[in-house]
Motif scaffolding. Structure first.
Motif, PDB file in Angstrom:
ATOM      1  N   ARG A1154       0.837  -1.205   0.000  1.00 28.20           N
ATOM      2  CA  ARG A1154       0.000   0.000   0.000  1.00 28.20           C
ATOM      3  C   ARG A1154       0.866   1.247   0.000  1.00 28.20           C
ATOM      4  O   ARG A1154       0.576   2.236  -0.697  1.00 28.20           O
ATOM      5  CB  ARG A1154      -0.914  -0.036   1.230  1.00 28.20           C
ATOM      6  CG  ARG A1154      -1.890   1.117   1.276  1.00 28.20           C
ATOM      7  CD  ARG A1154      -2.822   0.979   2.447  1.00 28.20           C
ATOM      8  NE  ARG A1154      -2.142   1.246   3.698  1.00 28.20           N
ATOM      9  CZ  ARG A1154      -2.702   1.113   4.901  1.00 28.20           C
ATOM     10  NH1 ARG A1154      -3.950   0.655   5.003  1.00 28.20           N
ATOM     11  NH2 ARG A1154      -2.030   1.383   5.999  1.00 28.20           N
ATOM     12  N   THR A1178      -8.817   7.706  -4.576  1.00 30.02           N
ATOM     13  CA  THR A1178      -9.426   6.406  -4.859  1.00 30.02           C
ATOM     14  C   THR A1178      -8.715   5.295  -4.100  1.00 30.02           C
ATOM     15  O   THR A1178      -9.358   4.406  -3.504  1.00 30.02           O
ATOM     16  CB  THR A1178      -9.395   6.137  -6.368  1.00 30.02           C
ATOM     17  OG1 THR A1178     -10.028   7.211  -7.061  1.00 30.02           O
ATOM     18  CG2 THR A1178     -10.094   4.838  -6.701  1.00 30.02           C
ATOM     19  N   LEU A1179      -7.373   5.340  -4.094  1.00 35.81           N
ATOM     20  CA  LEU A1179      -6.612   4.322  -3.361  1.00 35.81           C
ATOM     21  C   LEU A1179      -6.893   4.380  -1.874  1.00 35.81           C
ATOM     22  O   LEU A1179      -7.112   3.340  -1.223  1.00 35.81           O
ATOM     23  CB  LEU A1179      -5.109   4.513  -3.629  1.00 35.81           C
ATOM     24  CG  LEU A1179      -4.613   4.159  -5.034  1.00 35.81           C
ATOM     25  CD1 LEU A1179      -3.149   4.547  -5.178  1.00 35.81           C
ATOM     26  CD2 LEU A1179      -4.795   2.674  -5.304  1.00 35.81           C
ATOM     27  N   TYR A1182     -10.227   3.018  -1.006  1.00 35.02           N
ATOM     28  CA  TYR A1182     -10.213   1.554  -1.104  1.00 35.02           C
ATOM     29  C   TYR A1182      -9.502   0.933   0.090  1.00 35.02           C
ATOM     30  O   TYR A1182      -9.964  -0.078   0.650  1.00 35.02           O
ATOM     31  CB  TYR A1182      -9.534   1.144  -2.406  1.00 35.02           C
ATOM     32  CG  TYR A1182      -9.359  -0.356  -2.532  1.00 35.02           C
ATOM     33  CD1 TYR A1182     -10.473  -1.174  -2.728  1.00 35.02           C
ATOM     34  CD2 TYR A1182      -8.104  -0.936  -2.443  1.00 35.02           C
ATOM     35  CE1 TYR A1182     -10.317  -2.557  -2.834  1.00 35.02           C
ATOM     36  CE2 TYR A1182      -7.948  -2.317  -2.554  1.00 35.02           C
ATOM     37  CZ  TYR A1182      -9.056  -3.118  -2.742  1.00 35.02           C
ATOM     38  OH  TYR A1182      -8.906  -4.489  -2.833  1.00 35.02           O
ATOM     39  N   PHE A1183      -8.381   1.537   0.517  1.00 31.30           N
ATOM     40  CA  PHE A1183      -7.663   1.004   1.680  1.00 31.30           C
ATOM     41  C   PHE A1183      -8.504   1.124   2.939  1.00 31.30           C
ATOM     42  O   PHE A1183      -8.470   0.249   3.814  1.00 31.30           O
ATOM     43  CB  PHE A1183      -6.335   1.735   1.851  1.00 31.30           C
ATOM     44  CG  PHE A1183      -5.358   1.486   0.713  1.00 31.30           C
ATOM     45  CD1 PHE A1183      -5.400   0.302  -0.018  1.00 31.30           C
ATOM     46  CD2 PHE A1183      -4.417   2.437   0.352  1.00 31.30           C
ATOM     47  CE1 PHE A1183      -4.521   0.075  -1.055  1.00 31.30           C
ATOM     48  CE2 PHE A1183      -3.538   2.204  -0.681  1.00 31.30           C
ATOM     49  CZ  PHE A1183      -3.593   1.031  -1.387  1.00 31.30           C
ATOM     50  N   ARG A1184      -9.240   2.203   3.062  1.00 31.55           N
ATOM     51  CA  ARG A1184     -10.126   2.356   4.221  1.00 31.55           C
ATOM     52  C   ARG A1184     -11.200   1.272   4.218  1.00 31.55           C
ATOM     53  O   ARG A1184     -11.543   0.711   5.267  1.00 31.55           O
ATOM     54  CB  ARG A1184     -10.788   3.735   4.203  1.00 31.55           C
ATOM     55  CG  ARG A1184      -9.855   4.871   4.492  1.00 31.55           C
ATOM     56  CD  ARG A1184     -10.581   6.192   4.543  1.00 31.55           C
ATOM     57  NE  ARG A1184     -11.478   6.252   5.696  1.00 31.55           N
ATOM     58  CZ  ARG A1184     -12.270   7.294   5.949  1.00 31.55           C
ATOM     59  NH1 ARG A1184     -12.281   8.323   5.117  1.00 31.55           N
ATOM     60  NH2 ARG A1184     -13.053   7.289   6.998  1.00 31.55           N
ATOM     61  N   TYR A1185     -11.719   1.010   3.032  1.00 38.31           N
ATOM     62  CA  TYR A1185     -12.719  -0.050   2.938  1.00 38.31           C
ATOM     63  C   TYR A1185     -12.125  -1.388   3.371  1.00 38.31           C
ATOM     64  O   TYR A1185     -12.747  -2.140   4.146  1.00 38.31           O
ATOM     65  CB  TYR A1185     -13.241  -0.125   1.508  1.00 38.31           C
ATOM     66  CG  TYR A1185     -13.856  -1.458   1.159  1.00 38.31           C
ATOM     67  CD1 TYR A1185     -15.116  -1.814   1.671  1.00 38.31           C
ATOM     68  CD2 TYR A1185     -13.192  -2.368   0.349  1.00 38.31           C
ATOM     69  CE1 TYR A1185     -15.677  -3.043   1.369  1.00 38.31           C
ATOM     70  CE2 TYR A1185     -13.744  -3.590   0.052  1.00 38.31           C
ATOM     71  CZ  TYR A1185     -14.992  -3.936   0.565  1.00 38.31           C
ATOM     72  OH  TYR A1185     -15.534  -5.160   0.270  1.00 38.31           O
ATOM     73  N   MET A1186     -10.927  -1.725   2.896  1.00 37.20           N
ATOM     74  CA  MET A1186     -10.304  -2.988   3.268  1.00 37.20           C
ATOM     75  C   MET A1186     -10.030  -3.058   4.759  1.00 37.20           C
ATOM     76  O   MET A1186     -10.203  -4.114   5.396  1.00 37.20           O
ATOM     77  CB  MET A1186      -8.996  -3.178   2.484  1.00 37.20           C
ATOM     78  CG  MET A1186      -9.192  -3.391   0.995  1.00 37.20           C
ATOM     79  SD  MET A1186      -7.653  -3.853   0.175  1.00 37.20           S
ATOM     80  CE  MET A1186      -7.309  -5.422   0.941  1.00 37.20           C
ATOM     81  N   ARG A1189     -13.199  -3.668   6.514  1.00 38.86           N
ATOM     82  CA  ARG A1189     -13.657  -5.035   6.254  1.00 38.86           C
ATOM     83  C   ARG A1189     -12.868  -6.059   7.065  1.00 38.86           C
ATOM     84  O   ARG A1189     -13.442  -6.996   7.632  1.00 38.86           O
ATOM     85  CB  ARG A1189     -13.507  -5.322   4.763  1.00 38.86           C
ATOM     86  CG  ARG A1189     -14.004  -6.699   4.332  1.00 38.86           C
ATOM     87  CD  ARG A1189     -13.532  -7.025   2.939  1.00 38.86           C
ATOM     88  NE  ARG A1189     -12.061  -7.166   2.912  1.00 38.86           N
ATOM     89  CZ  ARG A1189     -11.358  -7.378   1.793  1.00 38.86           C
ATOM     90  NH1 ARG A1189     -11.975  -7.449   0.637  1.00 38.86           N
ATOM     91  NH2 ARG A1189     -10.047  -7.475   1.835  1.00 38.86           N
ATOM     92  N   THR A1213      -7.598  10.991   3.635  1.00 40.40           N
ATOM     93  CA  THR A1213      -8.844  11.227   2.906  1.00 40.40           C
ATOM     94  C   THR A1213      -9.229  12.692   2.939  1.00 40.40           C
ATOM     95  O   THR A1213      -9.546  13.311   1.918  1.00 40.40           O
ATOM     96  CB  THR A1213      -9.972  10.367   3.494  1.00 40.40           C
ATOM     97  OG1 THR A1213      -9.584   8.987   3.439  1.00 40.40           O
ATOM     98  CG2 THR A1213     -11.264  10.562   2.699  1.00 40.40           C
TER      99      THR A1213
END
Length: 1438
Positions: A1154, A1178-1179, A1182-1186, A1189, A1213
């Motif tokens: 990352r 965007t990256l 996406y990293f926050r989402y991962m 999760r 962000t």
């Protein structure tokens, strides 16, 4: 009105209004048709005449009552007399007056009301309306009523049925008395006169419909015919009246022929309708004279040409008529003016009887032309081209050849010689017989002067005295008014033997008779004439010559034979005359009349062609044939400029000038234009500057052409010249080029505006009042070109971009461009100088000179430190780094099993954050923002210093070779150039890791060998071999080195891609330039080779290291007996997976990837900063989402580590969102983007401070919340508020009473989770009571119990090889208790070997889950185990 209407023409009968009675009334009352009958009081009433009766009138009219309304006609009666008009003398006694039945109140405008009122006749007018009066008229035929009624003649009711008109006092004249419309209060007291009825015709009818015009003009009906027509119509309907009129016309064929000739009604008629005369010519129809049809249509304009009764006049008129009608399209009408004396031509024109006359003899004879020049009605007469001459002539064909030389001289007639040469001798009796006893002189009108020489004894003749003694030859004359005694005087004063006989219009008949008899005669005539032409007479033959005319010889004019004249009559100049206003009405026609020229030979030719002059052509045919044979005459009278006008004339063309009635060749000087209006006939030259100083003549000089924008008229005003550089003409027709205003420039000629100085430029140049012609770079900017380049780029850009003139954007590939280090650009392409020495140069001042270096492309170059200092720093940093790695490795080994420790985890998170913050900061301009805020005030400096420090730490972790020491300086000292030194740094990054690992391996091997040889203390790894110890130690250090060096190498390799094709202002450079050295072209082959090499390095190191650090542990765990809790695994890889859930032990490798992605995304220099911002955002999202999760970190410290990692991503962000929002406002030119730019980053700043605060709290948490003692560092009020931890205890309640014991047992067993003496324990631990356990403590308790049950289930599955389908609850709860006791003991005495040996099986079977039990243990003391498990029990709390 006179210009719109033809003269009024009588229709043939008269009209007269009046008061009538029926015939039977007159039969009974003899004087009923005499007005005085009614004047006698009471006579009409007593005779039974009808009286006023409103009831009868109302019933008769019905809903139309009353016709006479008081509101419309104030004189109309009201009350009982509504609908009537009552004169004043009847108002006193209405019954004494009779009724006059009238139509409408407005008929004749009250004429008869005035008469009745003024004559005091006892009559009251009853108004029945037009229909009512007609209906009443029919009733009177059968009712035998005595009543007076209104009518008029000619009228069906009054005339056909014999209505008797009442005679009133006779009118004074035949005209209607003016002022009779003073209804009804006028002074009229006489009868209505008999009025001649007229026709009114519009002049516009003739050009539209000449046949209709002449039919209406000729239309006449006699009174008798009108009476017949009225008798057939009666009171029938309109359709019946039309039918009756049609039937009547069928009986009037001869009258129809009078009104409309046959040729206008019958297409087969061979006669030709002469539209000019309104008659049919009994000749064959002919085609148009000119075969080509005219394109000009002037048919709505009528040209009236005068017509007289001699042939040459007719020929001239016909020639002009053909030209006007066929060449110019006019409607031509011939006006017969022969009845008016020719000498009255001025009066004829002034009275508008005609527009022109083509042959006038009287102008030269009776008028002074100079007096006519200023006449407003009559245009100055023009000569026709030939002259006329009156005289005495003889027949040359009857003269003997031997006397031809003398016969044309007056002396030949002095004696008897002429009589002897067969000339007719005058015989008075014979002359009278020729006239059949009629005397021409007796036929002279009363207004003509009666010549005394042709009456009495000389009736129809005049004989000079000498003829009384000897015979005289006869002079055959016409009218005595012709020449008015001139030739009689010549004969008398020269004693000529000529007696004059006056035959009037029989003159030619008598001459032809004499000629047929072979008799010659002297006669009066004129040239040219058809008779003279037939006889061969000309100016030199056939005319008797008298002494020549000279001025003064005829000063005394006596219109009789007895005057003193002795000289001949001179030739008469024949003129054409026209009205002056014809030039305005029909300028082309006026030109034809003025310019038609006929020479004497040509008029003689026409006379000979005519049937009257010996030819066989009619007048029209002669004129046509003449025009065909004489094209020069046609062309001169009707030139091409009229018949075929040039549609778009230009200079040199011949055009029609209607104002001056001429064809003119257009010409003007080169600095003037032609003002030409064909309609108005206006032709003149004018300088364009008279109306607009910014215009010049167009190429054809027909109009003023505005000088295009960017030009001005030259000094003469003849053409446009381009504006010089530095000046401009903003729009077309600018009188003079203007200097470029301040702040604008123009390097080219012929420009319409000046361009705004580019942002970052200073415009200069100009002389003699011109503006700036170029620019140079201002401070902080750099120009990539010279003045010639500015001119070239300016021309290329402005020719394709209309909006660029008012844009301050720099030129592509030229600039001025904003320098990445604005302080390095000093203006006018001068670069930074440090202590008198040039520190930076090259494009955009983006290169350090030798002896200078900088840590980043956005900083100015500074002087290199001494080489010895650089070497010392490198050695210290290298040794210090290796020692730091050793210390970190040892501390990580020591932290094995510490479930509360978060130091290394926070350290990793912060290191990753600082590196990524540095990368994101260079995209979001965070460095410059912090620098700008730091210079504003001290408070802002204090506020932004943590961020600045974080950026500095990130810079050290990412690129220590420039932030701590400078390798470039050493390389440049070795003789390398600036660009070579940067390339060598990239090359060094490729081989730095292998070299570093090799050095580390050698150092570890040496140190381990020395340690094992010199020291006999217990070894770190027990009795393992030396090589294994070296391998473990090296592996531990290598993992740490790879972890920290991976972003450094990645950053250094990415430096090769740090190319900029735009400046800091977002403007495109001439080419992509290397940010480290702006003199290097990134598109050059050399640099592209280095980029290829670094791409390979990125694959090997940037992506290879995370992959290796994942693959090696995975392989060890998969194919060996090592677990994550093995000491060897922990020593080597524990730093990587410390703090992660066992299922996510590999997550640090993902974190490294990352970090690589973010570094690469931040350094994709071929993308704009805005695009890179979107990619990074965007990256990060996406990293926050991962992270949300997976939640990879274990939940120690109440999931504090996960929150810390999430807080770091949230900071990125908000930082990227702030940059994106700021960019959007900048693109819309919003002032907020500049004035409030720090506010966009406020959320990111708040997140950053929360991140730092949370990290500090996690580091200090073990001190704030100690496990072995109460939290004494916080005040009691805060501690009471926050410390609500749940406590586990295995100490049974202390009970001294058996009953109480039983009671307490039941309480603990069935109700409470805590015994009574537990309150003492809580007090000892300073635990405060709370009504509800906090949610975090509840979650921890649930997790402990859940993980304990999972351990038991997994142990059963491993030991027995199958799942536990039936669970014995007492055993399950007992084993759960044992697991909890063991876990607490492990947490308190992690170094006890006994625990290691007894719990080895647990670690092997469920190592991951056992290790993941999360709790806070507070140990008090060891007590014997009361449950017989064989393990030392703990009293602890969690």
């Amino acid at each position: 009105m006179g210009s719109l209407l033809e003269p009024v023409i009588p229709i043939g009968y008269s009209g007269r209004s009046g008061l009538y009675v029926m015939p039977y009334v007159v039969n009974e009352e003899k004087y009923a048709d005499w007005h005085k009958f009614y004047a006698k009081p009471g006579l009409a009433v007593s005779s039974g005449f009808m009286q006023a009766n409103e009831t009868w009138l109302r019933e008769f009219l019905g809903d139309k009552f009353p016709v006479c309304k008081h509101r419309d006609y104030p004189s109309c009666g009201t009350g009982g007399l509504e609908g009537f008009w009552v004169p004043d003398h009847c108002m006193e006694n209405v019954s004494s007056c009779i009724v006059v039945e009238m139509g409408e109140p407005g008929w004749d405008e009250g004429y008869f009301e005035q008469v009745i009122n003024n004559l005091k006749l006892p009559m009251i007018f009853a108004y029945l309306g037009s229909e009512g009066l007609a209906r009443r008229r029919l009733e009177l035929e059968t009712s035998q009523e005595k009543v007076v009624w209104y009518s008029w003649s000619s009228n069906w009711g009054a005339d056909f049925y014999g209505g008797v008109r009442i005679s009133l006092p006779d009118p004074a004249s035949t005209s209607v008395i003016q002022g009779y419309w003073n209804y009804p209060n006028g002074t009229l007291a006489v009868d209505y006169p008999d009025v001649v009825l007229l026709k009114l015709l519009s002049r516009k009818l003739f050009p539209k419909a000449p046949e209709a015009y002449w039919m209406l003009r000729n239309f006449k009906i006699e009174p008798r015919e009108l009476f017949e027509l009225l008798g057939t119509t009666g009171t029938s309907s309109e359709a019946e009246r039309l039918a009756a009129a049609c039937q009547w016309l069928k009986t009037k064929h001869s009258r129809i022929t009078d009104w409309a000739p046959s040729c206008t009604r019958n297409a087969s008629d061979t006669a030709v309708f002469d539209r000019s005369a309104g008659s049919c010519s009994m000749t064959s129809k002919r085609e148009k004279c000119f075969s080509e049809s005219s394109t000009i249509d002037n048919s709505k304009t009528v040209i009236r040409l005068g017509r007289r009764d001699w042939l040459s006049h007719d020929l001239m008129r016909s020639v002009a008529g053909l030209l006007l009608s066929e060449k110019l399209g006019y409607s031509v009408r011939y006006m017969d003016v022969s009845a008016i004396s020719a000498k009255e031509w001025v009066r004829i024109l002034e009275s508008n009887e005609m527009d022109a006359e083509m042959e006038s003899w009287q102008v030269d004879i009776y008028n002074d032309l100079t007096s006519l020049a200023g006449n407003g009605v009559i245009a100055t007469p023009t000569e026709i081209g030939w002259v006329g001459r009156e005289g005495l002539f003889f027949m040359p064909g009857l003269v003997a050849s031997d006397i031809t030389w003398a016969v044309d001289f007056y002396k030949f007639y002095e004696g008897p010689e002429a009589r002897l040469q067969n000339f007719t001798v005058f015989d008075h009796a014979e002359a009278l017989s020729r006239m059949n006893g009629a005397s021409f002189c007796a036929n002279l009108g009363p207004t003509d002067p009666v010549p005394p020489w042709c009456v009495g004894a000389f009736s129809s003749s005049w004989e000079p005295p000498l003829c009384g003694t000897s015979p005289c030859i006869e002079g055959v004359m016409g009218s005595p008014l012709w020449a008015q005694g001139t030739f009689e005087q010549l004969a008398a004063n020269h004693n000529l033997s000529i007696a004059f006989a006056y035959y009037g219009n029989k003159q030619l008949e008598i001459l032809n008779s004499l000629r047929s008899k072979g008799k010659n005669a002297v006669f009066y005539g004129y040239l040219p004439s058809e008779f003279a032409s037939k006889l061969g007479i000309s100016q030199t033959m056939g005319r008797i010559s008298f002494p020549d005319y000279k001025v003064g010889c005829a000063s005394v004019v006596a219109q009789s034979p007895y005057g003193p004249r002795t000289c001949d009559i001179p030739p008469t100049v024949i003129y054409k005359i026209r009205r002056h206003d014809l030039a305005a009405k029909a300028p082309e026609a006026a030109y034809v009349i003025d310019n038609l020229q006929i020479s004497p030979e040509q008029v003689e030719l026409m006379l000979k062609m005519h049937e009257g002059g010996g030819g066989n052509l009619t007048t029209e045919q002669t004129a046509c044939e003449f025009l065909k044979q004489q094209p020069d005459v046609v062309l001169k009278a009707v030139p091409e400029c009229i018949t075929n006008p040039i549609q778009n004339p230009k200079i040199g063309d011949v055009v029609w000038n209607a104002a001056e009635l001429s064809c003119q060749q257009l010409f003007c000087p080169k600095n003037q234009v032609l003002i030409y209006d064909s309609a108005a006939g206006l032709i003149r030259c004018r300088e364009c500057k008279q109306e607009n100083a910014g215009t010049v003549p167009s190429p054809d000089q027909m109009s003023c052409m505005p000088c295009p924008a960017g030009s001005e008229p030259d000094s003469e005003g003849a053409k446009c010249q381009a504006c010089p550089p530095g000046r401009y003409a903003p729009e077309a027709a600018t009188p003079q080029c203007q200097a470029c205003p301040q702040g604008e420039y123009n390097p080219l000629r012929n420009q319409s505006r000046c361009a705004v100085c580019p942002f970052g430029a200073h415009c200069y140049g100009g002389f003699n009042g011109t503006g700036a012609t170029s620019f140079y770079a201002d401070e902080g900017f750099y120009l990539l070109g010279s003045d010639e380049d500015v001119t070239r780029e300016f021309e290329a850009k402005m020719s394709t971009c209309a909006d660029c003139w008012r844009s301050d954007a720099p030129f592509d590939a030229l600039g001025p461009f904003e320098c990445s280090v604005r302080s390095a650009c000093l203006g006018n392409n001068s670069c930074l100088v440090v202590e008198g020495e040039l520190a930076m140069d090259g494009p955009l001042c983006g290169s350090c000179t030798k002896g200078f270096q900088r840590s980043s492309p956005d900083e100015p170059c500074s002087r290199c430190p001494p080489d010895w200092l650089t070497v010392t720093v490198i050695v210290v940093v290298t040794v210090g780094g290796m020692l730091g790695l050793c210390i970190l490795s040892w501390s990580q080994e020591a932290a094995m099993g510490n479930l509360r420790g978060v130091y290394s985890i926070v350290f990793k998170i912060l290191c990753n954050f600082f590196v990524q913050l540095k990368a994101v900061g260079q995209v979001t301009d965070l460095n410059s923002l912090i620098k700008d805020l730091g210079t504003d005030s001290f408070s802002r400096t204090i506020l932004t210093s943590p961020i600045a420090m974080s950026l500095g730490i990130g810079d050290v972790l990412e690129n220590p070779s420039t932030s701590i020491f400078s390798l470039e300086c050493l390389m440049m000292t070795g003789g390398n150039s600036v660009s070579e030194s940067h390339y060598l740094k990239v090359l060094g990054a490729l081989f730095f890791l292998p070299a570093m690992l090799l050095l580390m391996l050698v150092s570890v091997a040496v140190c381990t060998w020395i340690w094992s040889s010199c020291c006999h203390r217990r070894q770190r790894w027990g009795e393992t071999s030396l090589s294994f110890r070296i391998l473990l130690t090296f592996s531990s250090l290598a993992v740490l080195a790879l972890y920290f060096l991976q972003p450094m190498v990645t950053s250094q390799l990415l430096a090769a891609y740090n190319c900029r094709d735009m400046d800091d202002g977002g403007h495109r450079l001439d080419t992509a330039r290397w940010a480290l050295d702006m003199s290097v072209d990134c598109n050059s082959p050399v640099h592209q080779k280095w980029q290829l090499v670094t791409s390979i390095g990125l694959l090997i190191w940037s992506f290879g290291i995370p992959l290796i650090l994942y693959i090696i542990p995975w392989a060890i765990l998969k194919w060996t007996s090592y677990t994550l809790q093995s000491k060897e695994m922990w020593t080597v890889f524990g730093f990587l997976y410390d703090g992660f859930e066992p299922d996510f032990w590999y997550y640090e490798s993902f974190m490294m990837l990352r970090k690589t992605y973010i570094l690469i995304a931040a350094n994709i220099m071929w993308l704009s900063p805005e695009t890179r911002t979107v990619v990074l955002l965007t990256l990060v999202i996406y990293f926050r989402y991962m992270h949300l999760r997976d939640l990879p970190y274990d939940n120690r410290a109440y999931m504090g580590v996960d929150r810390l990692q999430f807080q770091s991503l949230a900071t990125f962000t908000w930082l990227l969102l702030g940059r994106l929002f700021r960019t959007m406002l900048e693109l819309t030119d919003n002032a907020l983007a500049k004035d409030w730019s720090p506010a966009f980053y406020l959320p990111a700043m708040l997140n950053f401070f929360f991140l730092v605060g949370r990290a500090i709290y996690l580091i200090l948490r073990e001190v704030i919340w100690p496990l072995q003692s109460p939290p004494t560092l916080m005040p009691k009020c805060v501690r009471d508020r926050l410390d609500h931890r749940v406590t586990f205890s295995f100490i049974p309640p202390a009970v001294f009473d058996v009953d109480a014991k039983q009671q307490h047992f039941h309480r603990v067993e069935h109700g409470s989770l805590s015994a009574d003496n537990m309150a003492d324990l809580a007090e000892d631990w300073n635990l405060t009571s709370t009504p509800a356990l906090p949610n975090q403590e509840r979650e921890i308790l649930k997790t402990i119990l859940t993980e304990t049950a999972e351990v038991l289930l997994r142990r059963h599955e491993i030991v027995h090889g199958e799942a536990a389908q039936v669970i014995y609850l007492p055993t399950f709860l007992l084993q759960m208790e044992r697991v909890l006791v063991a876990a607490m003991q492990l947490g308190s005495m992690k170094h006890l070997d006994v625990m290691s040996s007894q719990l080895a099986m647990w670690y092997r079977c469920r190592a991951s889950r056992c290790y993941a039990v999360k709790s806070r243990i507070i140990n008090e003391e060891l007590v014997p185990c009361l449950d017989g498990c064989g393990l030392g029990a703990l009293h602890g709390s969690a």
